[in-house]
Design an enzyme around this catalytic site. Structure first.
Site, short mmCIF file in Angstrom:
data_model
loop_
_atom_site.label_atom_id
_atom_site.label_comp_id
_atom_site.label_asym_id
_atom_site.label_seq_id
_atom_site.Cartn_x
_atom_site.Cartn_y
_atom_site.Cartn_z
N CYS A 24 -4.88 -9.93 0.55
CA CYS A 24 -3.63 -9.33 1.04
C CYS A 24 -2.59 -9.27 -0.09
O CYS A 24 -2.84 -8.61 -1.09
CB CYS A 24 -3.14 -10.14 2.24
SG CYS A 24 -2.02 -9.22 3.31
N HIS A 25 -1.45 -9.96 0.04
CA HIS A 25 -0.50 -10.00 -1.07
C HIS A 25 -0.88 -11.09 -2.08
O HIS A 25 -0.23 -11.22 -3.12
CB HIS A 25 0.92 -10.27 -0.54
CG HIS A 25 1.56 -9.11 0.19
ND1 HIS A 25 1.14 -8.68 1.43
CD2 HIS A 25 2.57 -8.27 -0.16
CE1 HIS A 25 1.89 -7.64 1.82
NE2 HIS A 25 2.75 -7.37 0.88
#
Lengths: 174, 174, 174, 174, 174, 174
Positions: free
Chosen positions: E106-107
């Site tokens: 994800c991030h």
């Protein structure tokens, strides 16, 4: 930077309206003024209505009205907490007595009611507290900003540009 | 069940103080009264200061003061929203004019200030709004409950037992 | 003031249902009783489901059932926390053994299940925990309030008027 | 991917314990199973105790136990809402009757109490609901995971690795 | 239990994505690995985006990359806080230099950008940070999981099963 | 009122930093400019990090860079959402190509990275995203405000006075 050398107090307490503290704060700093956030306790972080933090610099008890060129009372429900401290009302009354800037926006004029500085003076506020302002002697009108000598009042966040334009003008002429 | 046949209005809006609506509500129901929650909109759910829901039965615009034996204005910041609706002030004023129960607790007396029913009358409120009550003509005292004929006022949630004892007494003698 | 001289315990823990603690509390005070909020820790503030605060007077460990005329177990999810403390179940069982008021509303009867005071007794609760009450021996019915000698139970906040009317009656006859 | 071809139901409702839904969900997907989130309403997003969203695939009313190889009841306070729907208890009972995986963790076994599948069976749960499990006939022990044929139960999130290891084993042997 | 004897670090800070910390955590424990939650401070509880708590075991300053077989950087906005601590980037860079598992979902790859371990390597991330990954030299593709030797990256929570399947495979071959 | 006749765009999305949208907004209005809040959807209310509302005037898709004299990208985590919309990056790139004000504060320069307008230019940002800015070609320095022709960048809310002083100067010289 028209306000270099000026010192302005902004009162704060829980449930303050975010922009009615921070727009005046940054705007006065941008104009060169020294700005102190003053509350019941110094060094305490007060949450706005949505929880945005504001840390006080000084407490009502440790500041002298003579040291300041003006005082601003923000809105939100903070004024209901601010005026629980008699020292806050006394501070406003003395700044007013010295003919220096006394400003209130939105529910902020509750503080001016308790400081008893509205008798016979033109002013405005958030419409919901109009009865309290009138009962305190204020001559209320529904305008973006009302300037009566050193008294500057407005109604709501959208009035902040006009409110600060007027505050800066009054301060710079003092 | 000393209040059978009586009908009482409780005003509500966002940020009401939980117990200052619900204790009177359940207490009056327990005593046999019919209780209507009245707000700006009927059938709308209003959140208390912590989000506790209260669904209104009727709106200010659809109720007649003659149909009610009394009205209660709770505290929290709800009164600041309630009195934005002139119909709420008119309702209180007419119930008062008919000599029927007008009650306010905590910040509730803000509604009584805007209904202009405090002039020369003995009352109390949460201490933070004392200046507004005095400016509205109220003779303010710091007591658990103050009864001046049909006017019953108290200061805070802890006063609710005394407040409702007095409200029930006034209602049952009406 | 039919309950002067009586002392009643109300149990509390996090996630209590707001009105199922505070309505009984204020109602018993209005009726003249002495009310103690009892929890796992004394002097601790417990949040309701929406965060409404309730400060405990005493802890389970420091109170004696003989000193009390009754005990009330509120609902919300507080009972799931209350009954994690065996002392709370023991307190209820002993108050019951002395034939004094044992009351539970909504999810409150979970505490009565764990105190093992429901076997063969008529009672009610919030419908979601009916299976647990029946499995604990309770004779469950869907009524506003069920009184079986010193055992008073109800289902939900709307039953509070009937619930307290019954509790006050049982207490005043003790 | 030992569970390809298997289909497992996970029950959900508001206030579910985050990891007791999502760890089983992702773990079964990782192992190749088809997983359906089943709730009172299909396509509805249910918030966990902290608000983490979980969207249901199907409702209790539209699923047949025969189509599934197992059912998992998570904890948090979701089970208090899940078992308000008789169809959820019926589903569990039938899956159990077919000798297929019936699993519950933390407060999840409340659902197994209401499905009446614990009589005389070895199991565990979160300690706070032990009385309800025992009253429902369960032979309760304080272990990380208890496997009694097709019945797998655990106590809390920290038991999830052991819980899913056991669930996968039961499923893969079915 | 294919990872017995392996030790894996999972980085955490405020606003972590709930499942991107806890699914890897429980999954690695289920597979027999020893898992340490590492953050700026040891023993501190960090809230996820919705407030789900995660207590750190150790701080960046007290751990040595040589002691670990891999490191996982979760998403949410935690990486924006994690990479404010140079020691976190140094840890990732050294684990990478030793050819051991470096994983981000994800991030999470923001941490890999700041550790400068993406130059010329195949990877993915949440699409919103693609520009940062590409600017850091990453060869970005929109796949459920991308494995480039010891580097494992994925895009979002739904990829967690594939992400952990790949992480376990890389770890078990190390 | 040095900016009469000027029109400035402020980008907004969820989790914007309160003051980095509203101080520029009110400040530009005070200076006489026309200010449009632009977001993915027109007329939608976006919550700040603490939930302070900001309603968009227009969407990226319905505005033309030629109609504006400048664009401001605020911080908070809003930029992570803003740059998910390619039209926002295109807008910034074109305003920059026309030599008009491009400003970013705090995490705002993420938007400038994705608009690819930082290559070889002097700038600053919140320190946590320095690596992304450098990787995007920016010449990063830790200063209250950095002005490189039409590009104005700052680090955090405390820089807002200097940031807006510089933005107003660039705008008034355009």
């Amino acid at each position: 930077m028209s306000l270099q050398g000026k010192k302005v107090a902004i009162f704060v307490d829980q449930q303050y309206q975010e922009m009615e503290v921070w727009y005046p704060y940054y705007r006065l700093v941008e104009e060169g003024a020294e700005v102190h956030v003053i509350a019941a306790e110094a060094g305490k972080t007060y949450p706005s209505k949505t929880g945005y933090p504001c840390k006080s610099d000084k407490s009502y008890d440790e500041v002298k009205p003579f040291d300041y060129d003006g005082v601003i009372a923000p809105g939100g429900f903070a004024p209901d907490f601010i005026r629980r401290h008699p020292a806050s009302s006394a501070f406003i009354a003395q700044v007013d007595a010295q003919g220096k800037l006394v400003a209130g926006i939105c529910h902020g004029p509750w503080c001016l009611c308790s400081a008893n500085v509205l008798r016979g003076r033109h002013c405005t506020s958030f419409f919901a507290i109009k009865d309290d302002v009138v009962n305190a002697g204020g001559v209320w009108e529904d305008s973006e900003v009302v300037v009566d000598k050193n008294l500057v009042t407005s109604r709501k966040p959208a009035d902040l540009p006009a409110f600060m334009r007027a505050c800066i003008e009054v301060l710079s002429k003092q």
